[in-house]
Motif scaffolding. Structure first.
Motif, short mmCIF file in Angstrom:
data_model
loop_
_atom_site.label_atom_id
_atom_site.label_comp_id
_atom_site.label_asym_id
_atom_site.label_seq_id
_atom_site.Cartn_x
_atom_site.Cartn_y
_atom_site.Cartn_z
N GLY A 197 -1.98 33.93 96.09
CA GLY A 197 -2.37 34.92 95.09
C GLY A 197 -3.56 34.50 94.25
O GLY A 197 -4.15 35.33 93.55
N ASP A 198 -3.93 33.20 94.28
CA ASP A 198 -5.09 32.73 93.53
C ASP A 198 -6.38 33.19 94.22
O ASP A 198 -6.40 33.46 95.43
CB ASP A 198 -5.10 31.21 93.43
N ALA A 199 -7.44 33.26 93.44
CA ALA A 199 -8.74 33.65 93.98
C ALA A 199 -9.20 32.67 95.05
O ALA A 199 -8.83 31.49 95.04
CB ALA A 199 -9.77 33.73 92.86
N GLU A 200 -10.02 33.17 95.98
CA GLU A 200 -10.54 32.31 97.03
C GLU A 200 -11.57 31.33 96.45
O GLU A 200 -12.16 31.57 95.39
CB GLU A 200 -11.21 33.16 98.12
N GLY A 201 -11.79 30.26 97.19
CA GLY A 201 -12.85 29.32 96.83
C GLY A 201 -12.52 28.46 95.62
O GLY A 201 -11.39 28.41 95.13
N GLU A 202 -13.56 27.80 95.10
CA GLU A 202 -13.35 26.86 93.99
C GLU A 202 -12.98 27.55 92.69
O GLU A 202 -12.32 26.95 91.84
CB GLU A 202 -14.63 26.02 93.80
N ASP A 203 -13.39 28.81 92.52
CA ASP A 203 -12.98 29.54 91.31
C ASP A 203 -11.47 29.67 91.21
O ASP A 203 -10.92 29.76 90.11
CB ASP A 203 -13.62 30.94 91.31
N GLY A 204 -10.80 29.71 92.36
CA GLY A 204 -9.35 29.87 92.37
C GLY A 204 -8.59 28.57 92.30
O GLY A 204 -7.35 28.58 92.22
N ARG A 205 -9.29 27.45 92.33
CA ARG A 205 -8.60 26.15 92.26
C ARG A 205 -8.21 25.86 90.82
O ARG A 205 -8.91 26.23 89.86
CB ARG A 205 -9.50 25.03 92.79
N ARG A 206 -7.10 25.13 90.66
CA ARG A 206 -6.63 24.73 89.33
C ARG A 206 -6.07 23.32 89.42
O ARG A 206 -5.75 22.82 90.49
CB ARG A 206 -5.52 25.68 88.84
N VAL A 207 -5.95 22.71 88.26
CA VAL A 207 -5.29 21.41 88.17
C VAL A 207 -3.79 21.64 88.07
O VAL A 207 -3.32 22.44 87.26
CB VAL A 207 -5.79 20.61 86.94
N TRP A 208 -3.04 20.93 88.92
CA TRP A 208 -1.58 21.05 88.96
C TRP A 208 -0.95 19.70 88.65
O TRP A 208 -1.49 18.65 89.02
CB TRP A 208 -1.13 21.52 90.35
N ILE A 209 0.20 19.74 87.99
CA ILE A 209 0.89 18.50 87.61
C ILE A 209 2.37 18.61 87.95
O ILE A 209 3.04 19.59 87.60
CB ILE A 209 0.71 18.18 86.12
N ALA A 210 2.87 17.58 88.64
CA ALA A 210 4.31 17.42 88.86
C ALA A 210 4.80 16.34 87.88
O ALA A 210 4.17 15.29 87.76
CB ALA A 210 4.59 17.01 90.29
N ARG A 211 5.90 16.61 87.20
CA ARG A 211 6.40 15.71 86.15
C ARG A 211 7.76 15.12 86.52
O ARG A 211 8.59 15.78 87.14
CB ARG A 211 6.55 16.47 84.82
N SER A 212 7.95 13.88 86.10
CA SER A 212 9.25 13.22 86.22
C SER A 212 9.60 12.59 84.88
O SER A 212 8.74 12.01 84.22
CB SER A 212 9.20 12.13 87.30
N ASP A 213 10.87 12.72 84.48
CA ASP A 213 11.31 12.05 83.25
C ASP A 213 12.36 10.97 83.53
O ASP A 213 13.02 10.49 82.62
CB ASP A 213 11.84 13.06 82.23
N ASP A 214 12.48 10.61 84.84
CA ASP A 214 13.45 9.57 85.20
C ASP A 214 12.79 8.49 86.07
O ASP A 214 13.31 8.11 87.11
CB ASP A 214 14.67 10.18 85.90
N ASP A 215 11.65 8.04 85.62
CA ASP A 215 10.94 6.93 86.27
C ASP A 215 10.54 7.24 87.71
O ASP A 215 10.49 6.35 88.57
CB ASP A 215 11.78 5.65 86.23
N GLY A 216 10.24 8.51 87.99
CA GLY A 216 9.76 8.87 89.31
C GLY A 216 10.84 9.10 90.35
O GLY A 216 10.52 9.28 91.53
N ALA A 217 12.11 9.13 89.95
CA ALA A 217 13.18 9.39 90.92
C ALA A 217 13.14 10.85 91.37
O ALA A 217 13.35 11.15 92.55
CB ALA A 217 14.53 9.07 90.30
#
Length: 407
Positions: A197-217
């Motif tokens: 659903g995001d726009a094509e090309g670099e305009d549609g790119r975003r920074v994404w973050i996955a989070r952990s609160d248990d030391d990466g488990a």
């Protein structure tokens, strides 16, 4: 005779006072002198080093070996500030699942609670498990489904857990991802890509973050960092960092309307759940400069570095805010300065490291400069030839104010 004795005693007191003031001045002068820089080679001829020193004084180091398109990551540590390193341990559980091409897609290192080591890297075309496929790209393309991989040191510290892909809903990985950790068990892995659903090309790119609160488990499903429609420069790396108080920073290059490839800083004070952002350095160019970013913790401040045009810059961030100092360029001039690294010592001095003259499959030289707390260059600019292709330097501060650069 007594008058003469009194005069002599006064002269002696004055002389001793002058000597004492001279000694104090000498100590003050020495305190402002830059630390020495110690140069060392990466063990085993490795490339793309990343170094972190934990709060016990152990130096943790990762590096790349093998074919630049599909190689391996190795981990070593040192208890004597890089004079000697442990036997190497392979980080990636699948052979050939890492990549060094472009110098910005390699592994990144973080050390968190209890000295635990975390590594994140862009998977090679051979890497498994795969990320979600780009629906507009040929399904059998080796570049479709490239994963953002992660692992951590096991409980005994003898090896690494099986690698995991953290891209659950996003696709189109490019550029270089990054990893950060704090002393409270929070771990963050960041990359840029797109979602259905995001726009094509670099305009549609975003920074994404996955989070952990248990030391990466365990990690949350990735979430967009910020809501500004800036795009993201496809083949540029980014950097994420957690400071000593737990604030999280991310530095990346935008791609608004394809030509606005500015450097933006994002900040989170709620463990990566929400972000504010600000423009750091504008650059209008209709091309991807394949650049990278860096952070370092100083005593009461955070340093960050990036490339704009043919130069590298650094600035200081006031912790927990988006307030930054005026950008400071590397001194003198070079051919093409790229891939900055940073270290800050206990005296508040900053070491800025960069590469010069590198290109696609072409090595170059290494440069560096120490700056004091007011961003004034201290001592002479340093340089060293013989930087291998696809590589760059890593830096860390030592007790007493000295620095080490590995390349």
């Amino acid at each position: 005779m007594s008058g003469h004795g009194t005069t002599m005693r006064r002269l002696i007191v004055i002389a001793l006072a002058i000597l004492a003031l001279g000694a104090l001045a000498g100590r003050s002068t020495r305190a402002t002198l830059p630390g020495r820089v110690h140069l060392g080679r990466v063990p085993d001829g490795g490339l793309q080093p990343q170094a972190v020193v934990d709060n016990q004084g152990t130096v943790h180091l990762i590096y790349y070996k093998g074919d630049p398109g599909h190689g391996d990551i190795f981990y070593v540590r040192s208890k004597d500030w890089g004079a000697n390193f442990s036997a190497p341990v392979r980080v990636n559980s699948q052979l050939g699942s890492a990549v060094a091409l472009g110098s910005i897609r390699g592994a990144r290192l973080a050390v968190g609670r209890g000295g635990r080591v975390y590594v994140g890297w862009n998977g090679s075309t051979q890497a498994l498990p795969k990320a979600p496929l780009n629906p507009v790209m040929a399904g059998d393309s080796p570049y479709n489904g490239l994963p953002m991989l992660f692992t951590r040191l096991n409980e005994t510290g003898t090896g690494f857990e099986p690698q995991r892909n953290l891209m659950k809903e996003t696709f189109g990985l490019d550029g270089g991802g990054s990893v950060a950790a704090d002393s409270s068990g929070n771990v963050y892995v960041a990359w840029h890509g797109r979602r259905a659903g995001d726009a094509e090309g670099e305009d549609g790119r975003r920074v994404w973050i996955a989070r952990s609160d248990d030391d990466g488990a365990h990690f949350s499903t990735e979430a967009a960092a910020g809501s500004d429609p800036t795009g993201a420069c496809g083949c540029c790396g980014l950097s994420i960092f957690a400071d000593e108080h737990g604030a999280v920073y991310a530095l990346y290059r935008t791609a608004t309307k394809t030509v606005h490839r500015d450097v933006d800083l994002m900040l989170s004070t709620d463990h990566g759940r929400s972000f504010q952002s600000r423009l750091v350095d504008p650059w209008t160019i209709a091309a991807c400069p394949m650049s990278s970013m860096a952070f370092a913790q100083g005593p009461g401040f955070v340093d960050m570095a990036w490339q704009t045009r043919t130069e590298v810059f650094y600035a200081t961030v006031e912790p927990g805010t988006l307030r930054i100092s005026a950008p400071v360029p590397a001194p003198g001039s070079g051919t093409l300065r790229k891939y900055p690294a940073l270290a800050a010592n206990s005296a508040g001095q900053t070491l800025l490291v960069w590469t010069d003259g590198t290109g696609w499959g072409k090595g170059g030289s290494l440069g560096w400069q120490i700056f004091d707390r007011s961003a004034t260059a201290q001592g002479e600019e340093g340089s060293a030839p013989g930087l291998p292709s696809w590589s760059f330097g890593a830096a860390f501060a030592r007790p007493g104010g000295d620095f080490t650069i590995l390349y």
